[in-house]
Design a protein around this motif. Structure first.
Motif, mmCIF file in Angstrom:
data_model
loop_
_atom_site.group_PDB
_atom_site.id
_atom_site.type_symbol
_atom_site.label_atom_id
_atom_site.label_comp_id
_atom_site.label_asym_id
_atom_site.label_seq_id
_atom_site.Cartn_x
_atom_site.Cartn_y
_atom_site.Cartn_z
ATOM 1 N N THR A 1 0.838 -1.205 0.000
ATOM 2 C CA THR A 1 0.000 0.000 0.000
ATOM 3 C C THR A 1 0.869 1.250 0.000
ATOM 4 O O THR A 1 0.647 2.192 -0.775
ATOM 5 C CB THR A 1 -0.929 0.011 1.227
ATOM 6 O OG1 THR A 1 -1.757 -1.161 1.201
ATOM 7 C CG2 THR A 1 -1.820 1.239 1.234
ATOM 8 N N ARG B 1 3.204 7.062 -6.596
ATOM 9 C CA ARG B 1 2.091 7.601 -7.372
ATOM 10 C C ARG B 1 2.579 8.746 -8.258
ATOM 11 O O ARG B 1 3.633 9.354 -8.002
ATOM 12 C CB ARG B 1 0.971 8.093 -6.437
ATOM 13 C CG ARG B 1 1.321 9.311 -5.598
ATOM 14 C CD ARG B 1 0.218 9.623 -4.582
ATOM 15 N NE ARG B 1 0.468 10.867 -3.853
ATOM 16 C CZ ARG B 1 1.103 10.941 -2.703
ATOM 17 N NH1 ARG B 1 1.578 9.835 -2.138
ATOM 18 N NH2 ARG B 1 1.266 12.118 -2.094
ATOM 19 N N ASP C 1 2.359 11.673 4.590
ATOM 20 C CA ASP C 1 2.944 10.575 3.807
ATOM 21 C C ASP C 1 3.952 9.759 4.600
ATOM 22 O O ASP C 1 4.062 8.545 4.407
ATOM 23 C CB ASP C 1 3.642 11.133 2.560
ATOM 24 C CG ASP C 1 2.652 11.604 1.514
ATOM 25 O OD1 ASP C 1 2.305 10.809 0.649
ATOM 26 O OD2 ASP C 1 2.202 12.768 1.600
ATOM 27 N N ARG D 1 2.793 1.870 -3.344
ATOM 28 C CA ARG D 1 1.997 2.499 -4.402
ATOM 29 C C ARG D 1 1.757 3.974 -4.097
ATOM 30 O O ARG D 1 1.661 4.788 -5.020
ATOM 31 C CB ARG D 1 0.670 1.750 -4.560
ATOM 32 C CG ARG D 1 0.883 0.389 -5.233
ATOM 33 C CD ARG D 1 -0.363 -0.491 -5.244
ATOM 34 N NE ARG D 1 -0.063 -1.701 -6.012
ATOM 35 C CZ ARG D 1 -0.642 -2.018 -7.162
ATOM 36 N NH1 ARG D 1 -1.560 -1.222 -7.696
ATOM 37 N NH2 ARG D 1 -0.318 -3.122 -7.811
ATOM 38 N N ARG D 2 1.684 4.312 -2.823
ATOM 39 C CA ARG D 2 1.502 5.726 -2.468
ATOM 40 C C ARG D 2 2.780 6.520 -2.744
ATOM 41 O O ARG D 2 2.734 7.643 -3.255
ATOM 42 C CB ARG D 2 1.109 5.848 -1.001
ATOM 43 C CG ARG D 2 0.880 7.285 -0.565
ATOM 44 C CD ARG D 2 0.147 7.401 0.745
ATOM 45 N NE ARG D 2 -0.053 8.807 1.108
ATOM 46 C CZ ARG D 2 -0.800 9.226 2.101
ATOM 47 N NH1 ARG D 2 -1.445 8.351 2.851
ATOM 48 N NH2 ARG D 2 -0.913 10.516 2.365
ATOM 49 N N SER E 1 2.948 16.314 -1.056
ATOM 50 C CA SER E 1 3.334 15.471 0.068
ATOM 51 C C SER E 1 3.423 16.231 1.382
ATOM 52 O O SER E 1 3.592 17.460 1.399
ATOM 53 C CB SER E 1 4.705 14.835 -0.210
ATOM 54 O OG SER E 1 4.779 14.315 -1.504
#
Length: 630
Positions: free
Chosen positions: A163, A170, A234, A166-167, A202
């Motif tokens: 997870t 991005r 983040d 992928r963040r 961010s």
């Protein structure tokens, strides 16, 4: 571009680079790494430079994992069959999450083999990626428990890493380019360190600590709109493991944070140890604790460890690199590269710009640097610390005088940092017969913190490493040191012969030191020796100022008749002279410098002096201010 499309593109690029005969079944972002899954890990192992080539061409941290990992028991047997017996393997730790096997050995070089040949052979035989470390001379229960815990949550952690991966990777969507820093604590004060970096894409939080000795304002401003809700953050970056920087990181998870915490491996382990002790101390003094051990476990589960010098993506437009800060084990200067060369900013955390018995000096050279946030604990014009040699001489003199009059020396010290520096000085003093051969009792978490130091010898300076491992003279294992592990032994120490007692807490905010102070304080033959900074509002600072009666609860009072000595020079912080030298030696020279983590007059004085000498734009910020960098 969608993440799936990006991964497909990366897979196509990988297939163009790797030799024929190697198939890639899947590529996936897991945390900051790009993981390549294959049925042929042995072929990857045969190509010694292949992973380096992939990392260079793709500009990603690359990890190769087999689709199916061999059974750990069988793999362990094959490792022992490949590695010569004289390597002295003491433990094997298989981590399914990473596909790594940690090999602890008395002689790591034998496990590695000439030019890494034995390691490659291990990989070919078992598929697991071997990582070799030296068997620590003192076993750490903290490190062992963290490894066991991480293995128990491997499935949840893998989901989390995917997870987060992928963040991190991005697509950058904003066309705007700006960078802001918001001060959430630690400005014109010591403690509750917390700073927020914000870009259009961010948010990154640096540190989240408490304020020693504070009752009403001990928590950073983590509820303000710039950072709230915490799900918008983040990443959290932890510079080091002292409580004024790390104590409240688990609180973030209690209030909804779900992201990663980046730290060096020693910082993760030391901070978890101190956080658990922190809530135990608070529980004894108050009905309300800020968080529970479950929140500490959540922090460990969400931790991502980075070594010094490893450039790592932590957000779509931010790269992080840790550099040695020379303060305590694993302490780091956090350097952030924002955008595609847009801006570079560093936060020193606490740092020491001189070589000590434990560490090399803080790093002062960076690829690029436009702004620096630097600590100013000893930033006042008169804050000149004596040389370490002179400080040790004063310590020896105090010990000799106290022992000769039949007294005991109490040294309140942080479990991490000052304790180990003091231990090394005392061990050498006893070994070279500079001071009487008395027992040195260790009370609190000092022994466990010392064990963590020996678990990570690569973070110690070369002289100490050589002394421990090549010369076979480990000062931490000297006969003079005795661990106080029971109330009965503590009572025997108090009533026994002259000795030295190193005990927590360093600022007298609870802990075993209070038992010793209560029992030994009234006797003028004894001595209380401060070797670390005492923050305003702490009991340590009050005693330094001359308090001789200390309230303990509602009806009890500690009487202070013993000798009070403050020995400067053992601090892990740079003094005024070293702070100015650090600026002189910075490469490259930044455009802006912010002086933080110091009393108001010290941060202002240091900022003014830097400007006058170097003509660099300086600021002594207040809490809750936001600065636009670009």
């Amino acid at each position: 571009m969608l993440i799936e499309d990006r991964l497909k593109e990366l897979k196509d690029q990988i297939n163009k680079i790797i030799p024929s005969g190697i198939t890639v079944s899947e590529v996936e972002f897991e945390g900051p790494e790009l993981v390549i899954y294959t049925d042929e890990p042995k072929q990857f192992a045969d190509q010694a430079d292949l992973i380096k080539i992939l990392a260079r061409d793709l500009r990603k941290r690359i990890v190769v994992r087999p689709n199916i990992l061999e059974d750990p028991e069988r793999a362990a047997g094959e490792i022992r069959a490949v590695v010569p017996d004289n390597a002295g393997i003491t433990d094997l730790f298989f981590d399914p999450e990473t596909g790594e096997v940690l090999i602890e050995a008395e002689k790591p070089g034998v496990v590695i083999g000439k030019n890494g040949a034995t390691l490659r052979e291990i990989t070919k035989q078992i598929g697991w990626t071997p990582k070799v470390v030296r068997t620590p001379p003192i076993e750490s229960s903290t490190v062992k428990q963290i490894r066991i815990f991480l293995r128990s949550v491997k499935d949840d952690r893998k989901t989390f890493l995917r997870t987060i991966g992928r963040r991190i990777h991005r697509e950058v969507t904003s066309k705007d380019q700006w960078l802001r820093v918001t001060t959430l604590g630690c400005c014109r004060e010591v403690g509750r360190a917390a700073f927020l970096i914000s870009t259009p894409e961010s948010k990154v939080l640096i540190d989240c600590g408490d304020k020693p000795g504070s009752i009403n304002n001990g928590t950073p401003y983590i509820y303000v709109p710039e950072i709230y809700p915490l799900t918008s953050v983040d990443a959290v970056v932890l510079t080091h493991a002292h409580l004024d920087h790390c104590a409240l990181v688990p609180l973030l998870f209690k209030y909804g944070y779900e992201g990663p915490v980046y730290a060096t491996p020693p910082t993760r382990d030391l901070s978890a140890m101190l956080q658990l002790d922190y809530i135990d101390v608070v529980r004894k003094e108050s009905d309300k604790i800020p968080y529970t051990s479950s929140d500490v476990k959540k922090y460990i589960e969400h931790s991502i460890t980075l070594n010094y010098g490893s450039v790592t993506d932590i957000a779509p437009d931010i790269k992080l690199t840790f550099h040695n800060a020379g303060h305590i084990l694993g302490s780091a200067v956090a350097h952030f590269h924002v955008g595609e060369g847009l801006y570079n900013i560093a936060f020193t955390g606490d740092f020491n710009y001189q070589k000590t018995r434990l560490f090399n000096p803080a790093v002062s050279s960076f690829p690029r640097l436009e702004a620096l946030f630097m600590e100013s604990t000893y930033g006042g014009s008169n804050d000149i610390q004596p040389q370490r040699k002179d400080a040790e001489e004063k310590l020896y003199e105090t010990v000799i005088n106290t022992v000769n009059r039949g007294g005991k020396v109490i040294i309140p010290a942080f479990a991490v940092g000052r304790s180990q520096e003091t231990m090394l000085a005392l061990e050498e003093g006893i070994r070279k017969q500079r001071i009487p051969a008395v027992k040195v009792y260790l009370d609190g978490m000092i022994r466990e913190a010392t064990a963590i130091h020996t678990t990570y010898p690569e973070y110690l300076n070369n002289d100490l490493r050589n002394q421990i491992f090549r010369e076979g003279l480990n000062p931490f294992l000297a006969d003079c040191f005795v661990q106080v592990d029971s109330p009965d032994l503590r009572e025997k120490v108090i009533s026994g012969d002259p000795c030295v007692i190193i005990t927590t807490s360093g600022m007298l905010n609870g802990g075993p030191v209070m038992e010793y102070l209560k029992a030994l304080g009234p006797d003028e033959r004894n001595a209380l020796v401060f070797v670390g900074y005492q923050a305003d509002g702490t009991l340590g600072r009050r005693i330094q100022k001359g308090w001789r009666e200390i309230p303990l609860g509602w009806r009890e009072t500690i009487v202070i008749n013993l000798e009070i000595a403050t020995i400067d020079g053992f601090s892990g912080h740079s003094d005024r002279r070293q702070l100015m030298n650090y600026i002189s030696h910075l490469q490259p020279r930044p455009e802006k410098i912010f002086t933080i983590h110091g009393d108001e007059n010290k941060t202002i004085d240091l900022a003014s002096s830097i400007y006058k000498r170097h003509h660099i734009e300086t600021h002594s910020p207040l809490n809750l201010e936001t600065y636009r960098m670009i």
